[in-house]
Design a protein around this motif. Structure first.
Motif, PDB file in Angstrom:
ATOM      1  N   ILE A  29     -13.930 -76.469 -24.698  1.00 54.96           N
ATOM      2  CA  ILE A  29     -14.910 -77.496 -24.355  1.00 54.96           C
ATOM      3  C   ILE A  29     -15.830 -76.963 -23.257  1.00 54.96           C
ATOM      4  N   THR A  30     -17.121 -76.938 -23.524  1.00 52.71           N
ATOM      5  CA  THR A  30     -18.072 -76.407 -22.539  1.00 52.71           C
ATOM      6  C   THR A  30     -17.955 -77.121 -21.195  1.00 52.71           C
ATOM      7  N   ARG A  31     -17.820 -78.446 -21.238  1.00 53.52           N
ATOM      8  CA  ARG A  31     -17.755 -79.210 -19.993  1.00 53.52           C
ATOM      9  C   ARG A  31     -16.548 -78.813 -19.145  1.00 53.52           C
ATOM     10  N   SER A  79     -28.739 -67.858 -27.170  1.00 55.29           N
ATOM     11  CA  SER A  79     -28.185 -68.441 -25.938  1.00 55.29           C
ATOM     12  C   SER A  79     -27.229 -69.574 -26.280  1.00 55.29           C
ATOM     13  N   GLY A  80     -26.057 -69.238 -26.756  1.00 53.46           N
ATOM     14  CA  GLY A  80     -25.108 -70.259 -27.183  1.00 53.46           C
ATOM     15  C   GLY A  80     -25.489 -70.753 -28.562  1.00 53.46           C
ATOM     16  N   ALA A  81     -24.555 -71.437 -29.202  1.00 56.31           N
ATOM     17  CA  ALA A  81     -24.850 -71.965 -30.534  1.00 56.31           C
ATOM     18  C   ALA A  81     -25.984 -72.981 -30.469  1.00 56.31           C
ATOM     19  N   ALA A  82     -26.038 -73.770 -29.407  1.00 55.03           N
ATOM     20  CA  ALA A  82     -27.085 -74.792 -29.314  1.00 55.03           C
ATOM     21  C   ALA A  82     -28.464 -74.138 -29.268  1.00 55.03           C
ATOM     22  N   GLY A  83     -28.588 -73.046 -28.519  1.00 50.92           N
ATOM     23  CA  GLY A  83     -29.847 -72.301 -28.504  1.00 50.92           C
ATOM     24  C   GLY A  83     -30.160 -71.741 -29.884  1.00 50.92           C
ATOM     25  N   PRO A 123     -24.583 -85.140 -31.822  1.00 54.43           N
ATOM     26  CA  PRO A 123     -25.485 -84.987 -30.665  1.00 54.43           C
ATOM     27  C   PRO A 123     -26.243 -83.662 -30.643  1.00 54.43           C
ATOM     28  N   TYR A 124     -25.634 -82.571 -31.122  1.00 57.77           N
ATOM     29  CA  TYR A 124     -26.326 -81.283 -31.049  1.00 57.77           C
ATOM     30  C   TYR A 124     -27.539 -81.201 -31.975  1.00 57.77           C
ATOM     31  N   ASP A 125     -27.695 -82.168 -32.914  1.00 55.06           N
ATOM     32  CA  ASP A 125     -28.857 -82.032 -33.805  1.00 55.06           C
ATOM     33  C   ASP A 125     -30.170 -82.290 -33.067  1.00 55.06           C
ATOM     34  N   VAL A 191     -26.753 -73.333 -41.072  1.00 50.76           N
ATOM     35  CA  VAL A 191     -25.402 -73.828 -40.806  1.00 50.76           C
ATOM     36  C   VAL A 191     -25.062 -73.717 -39.317  1.00 50.76           C
ATOM     37  N   ASP A 192     -24.454 -74.782 -38.798  1.00 51.01           N
ATOM     38  CA  ASP A 192     -23.870 -74.766 -37.461  1.00 51.01           C
ATOM     39  C   ASP A 192     -22.361 -74.692 -37.622  1.00 51.01           C
ATOM     40  N   ALA A 193     -21.786 -73.509 -37.306  1.00 43.66           N
ATOM     41  CA  ALA A 193     -20.334 -73.329 -37.368  1.00 43.66           C
ATOM     42  C   ALA A 193     -19.840 -72.931 -35.973  1.00 43.66           C
ATOM     43  N   ALA A 194     -20.442 -73.540 -34.954  1.00 42.41           N
ATOM     44  CA  ALA A 194     -20.252 -73.114 -33.561  1.00 42.41           C
ATOM     45  C   ALA A 194     -18.796 -72.873 -33.189  1.00 42.41           C
ATOM     46  N   SER A 195     -17.925 -73.811 -33.567  1.00 43.41           N
ATOM     47  CA  SER A 195     -16.569 -73.740 -33.015  1.00 43.41           C
ATOM     48  C   SER A 195     -15.540 -73.276 -34.043  1.00 43.41           C
ATOM     49  N   TYR A 216     -22.831 -69.287 -34.558  1.00 44.11           N
ATOM     50  CA  TYR A 216     -21.501 -69.433 -33.951  1.00 44.11           C
ATOM     51  C   TYR A 216     -21.650 -69.353 -32.443  1.00 44.11           C
ATOM     52  N   SER A 217     -20.772 -70.014 -31.752  1.00 42.01           N
ATOM     53  CA  SER A 217     -20.754 -69.914 -30.305  1.00 42.01           C
ATOM     54  C   SER A 217     -20.106 -68.592 -29.890  1.00 42.01           C
ATOM     55  N   GLY A 218     -20.675 -67.908 -28.910  1.00 44.10           N
ATOM     56  CA  GLY A 218     -20.055 -66.693 -28.379  1.00 44.10           C
ATOM     57  C   GLY A 218     -19.031 -67.018 -27.300  1.00 44.10           C
ATOM     58  N   GLY A 219     -19.124 -68.213 -26.760  1.00 48.48           N
ATOM     59  CA  GLY A 219     -18.293 -68.561 -25.605  1.00 48.48           C
ATOM     60  C   GLY A 219     -17.103 -69.436 -25.940  1.00 48.48           C
ATOM     61  N   LYS A 220     -16.791 -69.575 -27.218  1.00 51.86           N
ATOM     62  CA  LYS A 220     -15.610 -70.373 -27.577  1.00 51.86           C
ATOM     63  C   LYS A 220     -14.468 -69.427 -27.957  1.00 51.86           C
ATOM     64  N   GLY A 221     -13.972 -69.540 -29.201  1.00 54.15           N
ATOM     65  CA  GLY A 221     -12.762 -68.814 -29.572  1.00 54.15           C
ATOM     66  C   GLY A 221     -12.842 -67.298 -29.548  1.00 54.15           C
TER      67      GLY A 221
HETATM   68  C1  LIG Z   1     -19.860 -76.197 -29.212  1.00 55.32           C
HETATM   69  C2  LIG Z   1     -20.791 -76.578 -30.280  1.00 55.32           C
HETATM   70  C3  LIG Z   1     -22.164 -76.319 -30.164  1.00 55.32           C
HETATM   71  C4  LIG Z   1     -22.750 -75.695 -28.930  1.00 55.32           C
HETATM   72  O1  LIG Z   1     -22.282 -74.392 -28.745  1.00 55.32           O
HETATM   73  P1  LIG Z   1     -22.696 -73.566 -27.429  1.00 55.32           P
HETATM   74  O2  LIG Z   1     -22.328 -72.162 -27.741  1.00 55.32           O
HETATM   75  O3  LIG Z   1     -21.906 -74.168 -26.323  1.00 55.32           O
HETATM   76  O4  LIG Z   1     -24.162 -73.773 -27.243  1.00 55.32           O
HETATM   77  C5  LIG Z   1     -22.977 -76.655 -31.220  1.00 55.32           C
HETATM   78  N1  LIG Z   1     -22.492 -77.199 -32.341  1.00 55.32           N
HETATM   79  C6  LIG Z   1     -21.171 -77.476 -32.487  1.00 55.32           C
HETATM   80  C7  LIG Z   1     -20.674 -78.068 -33.764  1.00 55.32           C
HETATM   81  C8  LIG Z   1     -20.279 -77.170 -31.463  1.00 55.32           C
HETATM   82  O5  LIG Z   1     -18.975 -77.414 -31.619  1.00 55.32           O
END
Ligand SMILES: *Cc1c(COP(=O)(O)O)cnc(C)c1O
Length: 382
Positions: A29-31, A79-83, A123-125, A191-195, A216-221
């Motif tokens: 969790i980023t937070r 810059s993160g998946a959100a970026g 929310p990320y959309d 596709v958003d497969a961040a986590s 994909y997020s670089g800062g998660k798994g």
């Molecule tokens: C965590 C997450 C993000 C954001 O990822 P960051 O790398 O923190 O920017 C976006 N989409 C989904 C589905 C996530 O789980």
């Protein structure tokens, strides 16, 4: 500022700032801090931060490496998946036409609609809207039919967006089907497969299903730099995304990735890909099994080790409150742990009667503390 010997020891910096470390048993969790960056990545980053390079060259070379590691045509460190979501939208709306790129986030007169399952709204959309996209929903909260997707696509459609996330609905159209329908109309799928990493198989799966770009997020798994992300996919779209990202002075310039983060991300992904997943999962299992053993005999709770690779990407100790439970409510336990000393955060994604201990960010000593505090709070007499 007085420069004492231990001025930059992290403990004393936290103390001086009044920031108290927490125990994050909730996952990436980023937070709550994201994830613990790989030590060898941090070492490399501290060296890379002091070596000047041409950033365009670095980005291109790093992108090639991401492509090699994921089997994609091309890649870019975002810059993160959100970026990465912002860049996906910018790429499908403006391509690499500088006139259109400069116009963003105003998308008047451009193909600016991104079609998305109603069930995939999250929310990320907003990241898509940040590039000027208008979201067009199809289906409802329970169902989606192919004809609804077909009906939502028109001459203004820039892309179809698709979310893959733990606990997202399984009533959506399969990604393969979405790609078939979109591609028949010459519309890309983003596709958003961040986590979704690990499992490693997810690094290849969505592109194979037909996705045109995946983030994909670089800062998660994968435990790369917390502020980094992986954007991979079709060469022309990645080129359009890169054209609008740092160091270019377009929409993505505000989402700068430092040179050491670019290097750190590439190294982390390479290390992640090479790791033995079975051994990694065994280590995580060994870490949370003591939680199960310590709580399994409390009457009214069901405590199990779970490793459902869709909903729980890592093995977790899951604690379910049954009808026979006579102790404090789940929420009371959660609150007590979050307000205790040390603060402990558990995972709550699975539902209102469940708690889980996720091993990603825990040390063995922290697991002991989590067990002690859980036992204290679960057996507290009201
Ligand atoms: C965590 C997450 C993000 C954001 O990822 P960051 O790398 O923190 O920017 C976006 N989409 C989904 C589905 C996530 O789980």
């Amino acid at each position: 500022m007085a420069n004492t010997n231990n001025a930059w020891d992290v403990g004393s910096v936290h103390q001086r700032l009044g920031v108290t470390p927490i125990i994050n048993a909730a996952g990436s969790i980023t937070r709550l801090g994201g994830s613990r960056t790989r030590p060898e990545t941090l070492q490399l980053m501290s060296q890379a931060a002091r070596v000047m390079v041409n950033i365009d060259d670095l980005n291109r070379a790093a992108g090639k490496e991401l492509a090699r590691l994921t089997g994609a045509e091309a890649g870019f460190v975002c810059s993160g998946a959100a970026g990465g979501l912002v860049l996906q939208a910018a790429a499908v709306i403006a391509g690499n036409d500088p006139v259109k790129m400069r116009q963003l986030p105003n998308t008047d007169g451009l193909k600016n609609e991104i079609v998305i399952h109603t069930m995939h709204r999250f929310p990320y959309d907003q990241a898509y809207r940040a590039a000027g996209a208008h979201l067009v929903e199809f289906g409802d909260y329970l169902f989606a039919h192919p004809w609804q997707l077909e009906g939502a696509i028109n001459e203004r459609t820039a892309a179809v967006a698709y979310l893959v996330a733990p606990f997202s609905s399984n009533k959506v159209l399969p990604l393969e089907r979405v790609c078939e329908i979109a591609h028949a109309r010459d519309v890309p799928v983003i596709v958003d497969a961040a986590s979704m990493l690990p499992p490693r198989a997810n690094l290849y799966r969505y592109l194979r299903d037909g996705a045109d770009m995946v983030v994909y997020s670089g800062g998660k798994g994968i435990r790369g730099p917390q502020g980094s992300g992986i954007l991979v996919g079709r060469a022309d779209l990645i080129e359009a995304a890169a054209a609008q990202a740092n160091p270019a002075q377009f929409l993505g310039r505000g989402m700068k990735v430092a040179k050491e983060e670019v290097i750190g991300l590439v190294a982390s992904l390479a290390a992640f890909v090479e790791e033995d997943e079975a051994a990694e999962m065994e280590a995580y299992r060994a870490m949370v099994q003591p939680v199960v053993d310590a709580l399994v005999e409390l009457p009214g709770l069901r405590v199990t080790l779970e490793h459902d690779r869709v909903n729980y990407l890592l093995p977790q100790a899951a604690i379910y409150v049954t009808d026979d439970w006579r102790g404090p409510s789940r929420d009371a336990v959660l609150a007590a742990l979050e307000q205790g000393n040390p603060q402990i955060h558990l995972q709550t994604l699975a539902g209102p009667q469940e708690l889980a201990v996720d091993p990603l960010n825990l040390t063995e000593a922290e697991v002991e503390t989590v067990i002690r505090r859980l036992r204290e709070e679960l057996t507290r007499q009201g």
